[in-house]
Scaffold this active site. Structure first.
Site, mmCIF file in Angstrom:
data_model
loop_
_atom_site.group_PDB
_atom_site.id
_atom_site.type_symbol
_atom_site.label_atom_id
_atom_site.label_comp_id
_atom_site.label_asym_id
_atom_site.label_seq_id
_atom_site.Cartn_x
_atom_site.Cartn_y
_atom_site.Cartn_z
ATOM 1 N N LYS A 1 -0.417 4.021 -2.158
ATOM 2 C CA LYS A 1 -0.786 4.536 -1.172
ATOM 3 C C LYS A 1 0.671 5.311 -0.341
ATOM 4 O O LYS A 1 0.329 6.148 0.289
ATOM 5 C CB LYS A 1 -0.930 3.572 -0.017
ATOM 6 C CG LYS A 1 -2.359 2.754 -0.167
ATOM 7 C CD LYS A 1 -2.369 1.900 0.632
ATOM 8 C CE LYS A 1 -3.499 0.763 0.454
ATOM 9 N NZ LYS A 1 -3.109 -0.570 0.998
ATOM 10 N N LYS B 1 2.607 3.074 -10.875
ATOM 11 C CA LYS B 1 1.080 2.876 -10.433
ATOM 12 C C LYS B 1 0.782 3.803 -9.585
ATOM 13 O O LYS B 1 1.721 4.322 -8.452
ATOM 14 C CB LYS B 1 1.034 1.364 -10.053
ATOM 15 C CG LYS B 1 1.800 1.166 -8.744
ATOM 16 C CD LYS B 1 1.231 -0.262 -8.228
ATOM 17 C CE LYS B 1 1.999 -0.642 -6.969
ATOM 18 N NZ LYS B 1 1.908 -1.673 -6.473
ATOM 19 N N LYS C 1 10.248 -2.201 -3.041
ATOM 20 C CA LYS C 1 10.084 -1.647 -1.779
ATOM 21 C C LYS C 1 11.508 -1.258 -1.316
ATOM 22 O O LYS C 1 11.697 -0.082 -0.689
ATOM 23 C CB LYS C 1 9.462 -2.378 -0.974
ATOM 24 C CG LYS C 1 7.734 -2.438 -1.150
ATOM 25 C CD LYS C 1 7.126 -2.635 0.158
ATOM 26 C CE LYS C 1 5.525 -2.363 -0.182
ATOM 27 N NZ LYS C 1 4.638 -3.025 0.492
#
Ligand code: TYM
Length: 329
Positions: free
Chosen positions: A198, A195, A114
């Site tokens: 969202k 992956k 992140k």
């Protein structure tokens, strides 16, 4: 209090609920309701650990609840609520935080990922896995249906449960992850070595649960593949085609071998159309169930869920408070 085995899982209400969420986790959520006491939580405290817009968050929190109900989470059989409405999650996270070595948090790959995508480093994001452990341990879950990306967080949860039990009292069962055999890690359509997510800025990278049939067909047709025209499963050499094979296998219930023998020489165009059709067929009933839901009724379901969850959480939490020396004077 019930004695059945318990399932707990959660989803962040940050919008863009996608096919990876469904195939990796939510399908199992629905199936497990038959045999377990299921607890499904919209983890809206977790969703605040990256920058967000409050009015938009109100919308995506409700949308996420509706998607889950449309998929088949059944509030008559499962405890279904928003994390922020049950303060015991945050309280248990604090208690677990006091036995969490920072060295363990420093190893969490999702935190590092992140930060690498530009999320500001803050304490909430850093301690995210401790709150997740609290979610799972609060109701003493035995089984946690998740996609593969949550494996490391689950290992940390198991470790914290053991630490707590050794340090204070045998309070927590050690939870097991349940990760599906196919589609445990659905990949991005535009960058099949990453992956499906969202937060990817590219809309075409993911199929949303609520996408129309047209949009699904377009996105699958534009999925990145490779230049060798045979359909076969090889995640190293052919990550795009392998991802589509996994998706189609998960949507149809057919094996990858079976699909490869049918589509080996069909050409990518025909194969992609078949994949898109399988996805459309899987998602169509969810989309129509979503459209039938009434927002006020959903809000009532969530309020009742929160009330029940608070009542149960209070009983469980009193055992924790007693064990750590925080029981009432
Ligand atoms: P979240 O909100 O990112 O995703 C919800 C679920 O979807 C799975 N998933 C995927 N599965 C397969 N392929 C993908 N590309 C894919 N992307 C997401 C996730 O593994 C997850 O099961 N940390 C959790 C939320 C959480 C939680 C919990 C989960 C908070 N507390 C307690 C279980 C138990 C998360 O970010 O999920």
């Amino acid at each position: 209090m019930e004695t059945n085995k318990k399932v707990f899982s959660g989803v962040q209400p940050t919008g863009n609920v996608h096919l990876g969420n469904y195939l990796g986790a939510f399908r199992n959520w629905v199936a497990l309701q038959d045999d377990y006491d299921a607890i499904y939580c919209i983890v809206d405290l977790h969703g605040m650990t990256v920058p967000y817009d409050p009015p938009e968050y109100r919308r995506t929190r409700l949308e996420t609840a509706k998607v889950l109900l449309a998929i088949g989470v059944d509030p008559d059989r499962s405890l279904f609520y928003m994390q922020s409405q049950v303060p015991h999650h945050a309280e248990l996270a604090w208690i677990l935080g006091t036995i969490t070595p920072t060295g363990v948090l420093n190893r969490m790959t999702q935190y590092k990922d992140k930060l690498a995508t530009g999320a500001p480093a803050n304490l909430g994001l850093y301690s995210y896995p401790v709150l997740m452990a609290a979610d799972i341990l609060l109701f003493r879950a035995d089984l946690v249906p998740v996609g593969e990306d949550q494996k490391q967080h689950l290992e940390m949860t198991r470790d914290l449960a053991e630490r707590f039990n050794n340090r204070f009292a045998e309070v927590f069962p050690i939870p097991e992850p349940l990760i599906p055999a196919t589609a445990a890690r659905v990949m991005s359509l535009t960058e099949p070595t990453a992956k499906m997510s969202k937060s990817d800025p590219a809309d075409k990278s993911r199929i949303l649960i609520l996408d129309s049939a047209d949009v699904i067909m377009k996105k699958v047709k534009s999925a990145v593949t490779d230049s060798e025209p045979t359909v076969r499963y090889d995640t190293e050499a052919k990550p795009g085609i392998s991802n589509l094979l996994e998706i189609m296998a998960a949507c149809t219930g057919r094996s990858i071998d079976d699909l490869v023998s049918e589509y080996h020489d069909a050409g990518y165009g025909r194969f992609k159309e078949a994949v898109a059709e399988a996805i459309i067929e899987t998602l169509a009933p969810i989309k129509s169930a979503y459209e039938r839901l009434d927002d006020r009724e959903v809000a009532r379901i969530l309020q009742k869920g929160a009330l029940d969850a608070r009542t149960q959480a209070e009983v469980y939490q009193s055992e924790v408070r007693r064990a750590v020396g925080l029981d009432q004077m």
